[in-house]
Design an enzyme around this catalytic site. Structure first.
Site, PDB file in Angstrom:
ATOM      1  N   ARG A 187      16.973  16.015   3.686  1.00 34.14           N
ATOM      2  CA  ARG A 187      16.074  14.979   4.886  1.00 34.14           C
ATOM      3  C   ARG A 187      16.865  15.201   5.938  1.00 34.14           C
ATOM      4  NH1 ARG A 187      18.757  10.600   4.866  1.00 34.14           N
ATOM      5  NH2 ARG A 187      17.199   9.187   6.041  1.00 34.14           N
ATOM      6  N   GLU A 243      28.815  20.081 -22.672  1.00 31.36           N
ATOM      7  CA  GLU A 243      29.774  19.221 -22.157  1.00 31.36           C
ATOM      8  C   GLU A 243      29.970  19.251 -21.241  1.00 31.36           C
ATOM      9  OE1 GLU A 243      29.620  16.577 -25.391  1.00 31.36           O
ATOM     10  OE2 GLU A 243      31.449  16.654 -24.075  1.00 31.36           O
ATOM     11  N   ASP A 296      20.767   6.043   9.589  1.00 30.04           N
ATOM     12  CA  ASP A 296      20.754   5.748   8.573  1.00 30.04           C
ATOM     13  C   ASP A 296      21.801   4.791   8.283  1.00 30.04           C
ATOM     14  OD1 ASP A 296      18.887   7.326   6.962  1.00 30.04           O
ATOM     15  OD2 ASP A 296      20.387   9.287   6.831  1.00 30.04           O
ATOM     16  N   PRO A 341      30.487  14.630 -13.891  1.00 31.01           N
ATOM     17  CA  PRO A 341      31.776  13.494 -13.899  1.00 31.01           C
ATOM     18  C   PRO A 341      32.725  13.349 -13.168  1.00 31.01           C
ATOM     19  CG  PRO A 341      30.772  13.793 -15.842  1.00 31.01           C
ATOM     20  CD  PRO A 341      30.378  14.862 -15.322  1.00 31.01           C
TER      21      PRO A 341
HETATM   22  N1  LIG Z   1      27.337  14.744 -10.894  1.00 31.81           N
HETATM   23  C1  LIG Z   1      27.271  14.177 -11.570  1.00 31.81           C
HETATM   24  C2  LIG Z   1      27.027  13.399 -13.179  1.00 31.81           C
HETATM   25  C3  LIG Z   1      27.277  13.746 -14.894  1.00 31.81           C
HETATM   26  C4  LIG Z   1      27.027  15.005 -15.147  1.00 31.81           C
HETATM   27  C5  LIG Z   1      26.887  16.650 -14.594  1.00 31.81           C
HETATM   28  C6  LIG Z   1      26.909  17.442 -15.163  1.00 31.81           C
HETATM   29  C7  LIG Z   1      26.683  17.341 -16.617  1.00 31.81           C
HETATM   30  C8  LIG Z   1      27.081  18.165 -17.922  1.00 31.81           C
HETATM   31  C9  LIG Z   1      26.653  17.373 -19.202  1.00 31.81           C
HETATM   32  N2  LIG Z   1      26.524  15.989 -18.911  1.00 31.81           N
HETATM   33  C10 LIG Z   1      26.251  15.934 -17.345  1.00 31.81           C
HETATM   34  C11 LIG Z   1      26.598  15.046 -16.878  1.00 31.81           C
HETATM   35  N3  LIG Z   1      26.855  13.159 -15.096  1.00 31.81           N
HETATM   36  N4  LIG Z   1      27.475  12.076 -14.286  1.00 31.81           N
HETATM   37  C12 LIG Z   1      27.241  11.927 -13.289  1.00 31.81           C
HETATM   38  N5  LIG Z   1      27.441  11.346 -11.763  1.00 31.81           N
END
Ligand SMILES: N#Cc1c(-c2ccc3cc[nH]c3c2)n[nH]c1N
Length: 252
Positions: free
Chosen positions: A163, A121, A178, A94
């Site tokens: 794609r 995490e 696109d 994230p």
């Molecule tokens: N890319 C992306 C992500 C994630 C994500 C990625 C990895 C892990 C590992 C534990 N929780 C996660 C959330 N959440 N929202 C996004 N856009």
């Protein structure tokens, strides 16, 4: 393109066996290898996580396990691609830089991608530090919301990149069409689309689309794309430089 994915849920990637990605794999355009992270654990419980230093909620994925897994996958890939080959390491998180069509186009030019989707995490930050010294390593995010793990993000990225590879989309459709491809519709959302019948439950297809007048149809489509973009993603219109909007556009 070779794609390696290391995960504690390799079964999560079954969707890559079907539809466009499945056909790309059958045709040898995409060569996807799935790996179970727990294969590189050495304890009876196949442990991949531990408590975070400094305290706090949840668990962190162990660097030793990821290090052994990534090293082994690189060695495996090199056996197939040559001893100097190296993958681009992509870690979904994230807190990563945004994954956009531009990034997808960048990845589509890579011969080898290695995805490391985490759970809990996340992965001990020393793993990215370690491989960042040897590989092009990206921490990327597919959007501003929080998932339970990185696997869904990898599915999104593999499809967005796959794609774009030559031979994957049929002749009837090209990436040039696109929403975010360069050209007249660059940075605009796709407008409404219609097919037969011409009237459905009293809803008529816009007359211009039945006219056979290609110039009017093209202008109508751009007007609708601009209208939709102004309504739903006004910030994308702001990105269009002054040359990107003609005097007719300003009437929309
Ligand atoms: N890319 C992306 C992500 C994630 C994500 C990625 C990895 C892990 C590992 C534990 N929780 C996660 C959330 N959440 N929202 C996004 N856009």
């Amino acid at each position: 393109m070779r794609v390696d994915i290391i995960s504690i849920f390799p079964e999560y990637f079954a969707p890559l066996d079907v539809s466009l990605m499945g056909k790309a794999r059958e045709r040898g355009i995409l060569d996807i290898h799935l790996h179970q992270l727990r294969d590189w654990t050495h304890d009876v419980h196949n442990t991949v996580d531990d408590t975070p230093y400094g305290g706090g909620p949840g668990m962190v994925m162990k660097p030793e396990v990821w290090g052994e897994a990534v090293d082994a996958v690189i060695e495996d890939g090199r056996a197939a691609r040559g001893e100097d080959a190296l993958p681009r390491l992509i870690v979904p998180t994230p807190s990563g830089r945004p994954f956009t069509q531009e990034v997808a186009l960048e990845y589509a030019d890579e011969p080898w991608l290695l995805f490391a989707p985490a759970r809990y995490e996340g992965i001990d930050s020393r793993v990215v530090a370690e491989y960042g010294e040897r590989l092009r390593t990206d921490e990327v995010s597919i959007g501003d919301y929080v998932l339970a793990g990185g696997e869904a993000a990898v599915l999104v990225m593999v499809e967005a990149v796959g794609r774009l590879l030559p031979g994957v989309l049929g002749n009837a459709r090209s990436v040039a069409d696109d929403s975010f491809a360069p050209g007249a519709m660059a940075n605009l959302l796709e407008g409404p689309v219609y097919t037969k019948p011409p009237v459905w439950r009293g809803h008529e297809v816009p007359e211009v689309l039945l006219s056979g007048h290609h110039g009017r149809i093209a202008r109508w489509r751009r007007d609708e794309a601009l209208r939709r973009t102004l309504d739903r993603r006004p910030e994308l219109v702001a990105r269009l430089d002054r040359d990107g909007l003609d005097k007719h556009d300003r009437r929309v």
